[in-house]
Design an enzyme around this catalytic site. Structure first.
Site: not given
Length: 510
Positions: A272, A277, A284, A295, A354, A356, A358
């Site tokens: 990933k 993010d 967030k 991230d 959020d 995201e 996956r």
């Protein structure tokens, strides 16, 4: 990168700025560890008593500096705690030595050369000391003074401890030399991953991350393919496009591969790589954005592991897939309630932008599956739920094969990375049912880390062994440094992935 030299000199006669010795907790006070005999003799056999007077107990990670005694070339002796003294006939384990060496290296910031006279019972302990010292000597200083640009050179080149002299080993022994060289290569790649995680998001975008991979591919003879936003859209990579479409920095999918002519097995590693993010439209809350440059830690780990396999010449094929995107809110961003058509052809209802990671991993997992590898391992800072479950130092392992999950857990413990095997309860899958799409990207709140793993499993090719490492806790360290772990990026999972590649090359995929 800190230089590592091997020396057969005595700890008292080698010219260095400091000499590092080990001290353990004994039944009646601190006990000087093996390797420090010459130093102890220079103190008339009273080094342990002197250290106790200074408040040392031998506790793990404890560091005590004192002026050298007459007859020692180095002006400073640094005693590092090893914890409880081992039972008679036993030795300190590798991780204890690794952390002690790291603590010593951190304490010697600003020192040009240090001699390490820690207990080396065998090749494994020598490699552990070398690895810990090199990881402990790491520093990220690219944004302190100078021109302010991100470091482009070798990972860890600005480390404050310039040289480590390792004492007590067998530099002419081929197996010993090979173990030390492995430690050097491994530490360099962990530090590469750390550098990438520590670079701020205004300098590390999907495009610039891909450029770093291209540079490394050229340097180490790796094959590389970079899909830009046009290629991703044409290819139907709905997850990557959907996550990245709200940003001015478009997404990338990078395939970087190491091949060995005598390899019989192939590993696919998927990372990933969300370079920042914000949460997207599902923004967030305040206080959760400041460290979101981390991230992309999974992609950094995968990238570093592929390069490490090349540096070590492992007889295994290793392909890294870096799913790179920036998740930002804007007029073009994916909205909660939108439906994305993934590379696999499945549709996903996005209930929370959020969630995201996956989505980008799903596209990369499907693409990796097309090449029919013997196993796939994905690595991601995926869920806060995993942090709540396992804390900040342990990553979770999920898999579609119990033996593979157990093997990865064993490997991580072996290399000094804390992990824990997690279940994949089938009843949690129903919570991701969508009234309009094949699956939703969110399910039940309880067990959120497990739900994420179940989502990813949907995109793994049939019959392919797969595991998921959720490194959300240990990937970025915000507390006080300890052992060889610094504040900021840790390089979590690199050592586990490399050891998996080594085992696979040896015929043990688990």
């Amino acid at each position: 990168m800190t230089a590592l030299t091997l020396s057969t000199s005595s700890a008292t006669t080698l010219r260095a700025d400091a000499v590092v010795v080990g001290v353990a907790k004994g039944a009646k006070g601190p006990v000087v560890a093996l390797g420090a005999e010459a130093i102890d003799k220079a103190f008339d056999g009273k080094l342990a008593a002197v250290l106790e007077t200074l408040g040392a107990s031998g506790g793990e990670g404890e560091v005590t500096k004192l002026p050298s005694a007459s007859g020692i070339k180095a002006p400073v002796v640094l005693a590092v705690g090893l914890g409880d003294a081992p039972a008679k006939g036993e030795d300190f384990d590798a991780e204890t030595l690794r952390r002690a060496a790291g603590s010593a290296a951190r304490a010697l910031t600003g020192t040009k050369k240090a001699a390490f006279a820690l207990p080396l019972a065998d090749i494994e302990s020598a490699a552990a000391v070398a690895e810990g010292a090199l990881l402990g000597a790491y520093a990220f200083t690219a944004y302190r003074g100078g021109d302010g640009k991100a470091a482009k050179g070798e990972a860890g080149k600005n480390a404050p401890l310039a040289e480590v002299a390792l004492l007590g080993g067998k530099p002419r022994d081929k197996a010993y030399k090979a173990a030390i060289e492995r430690a050097e290569a491994l530490a360099a790649e962990v530090n590469r991953a750390r550098d990438l995680v520590n670079i701020p998001s205004n300098d590390l975008t999907p495009k610039s991350f891909a450029a770093q991979a291209q540079a490394a591919a050229k340097e180490f003879g790796l094959s590389i393919e970079v899909l830009d936003e046009k290629a991703l859209a044409k290819g139907g990579y709905g997850g990557l496009i959907g996550v990245g479409q709200g940003s001015e920095n478009p997404p990338r999918l990078v395939k970087i591969a190491y091949r060995h002519s005598k390899a019989s097995k192939t590993l696919a590693l998927v990372g990933k790589g969300i370079t920042y993010d914000s949460g997207g439209i599902s923004l967030k809350p305040a206080g959760h954005n400041e460290t979101m440059k981390c991230d992309m830690s999974g992609a950094a780990a995968v990238f570093a592991a592929v390069v490490a396999a090349a540096r070590l010449g492992l007889k295994v094929n290793v392909t890294g897939w870096l799913a790179l995107a920036e998740n930002m809110p804007s007029g073009s961003a994916t909205r909660p309630g939108d439906v994305l058509r993934m590379y696999s052809g499945k549709t996903v209802e996005v209930l929370n932008t959020d969630a995201e990671g996956r989505l980008v991993l799903a596209d990369a997992l499907t693409r990796a599956s097309e090449e029919k590898p013997d196993a796939i391992v994905d690595v991601a800072t995926l869920t806060g739920a995993m942090v709540l479950a396992l804390g900040n130092r342990t990553f979770g392992i999920m898999a579609n094969d119990d033996a593979f999950r157990a093997s990865l857990h064993e490997i991580s413990q072996e290399v000094g990375e804390q992990s824990w095997p997690m279940p994949m309860p089938v009843e949690l899958r129903k919570g991701m049912d969508s009234p309009i799409a094949d699956i939703a990207n969110m399910g039940e709140r309880a067990g959120g880390g497990l739900v994420a793993g179940l989502f990813l499993q949907e995109f793994v090719g049939e019959g392919i062994t797969w595991a998921h490492l959720d490194i959300a806790g240990p990937a970025f360290h915000e507390g006080a440094p300890y052992g060889y772990t610094h504040k900021g990026g840790t390089g979590s999972a690199v050592r586990t992935l490399v050891r998996l590649a080594e085992r696979t090359a040896a015929g043990d995929l688990g």
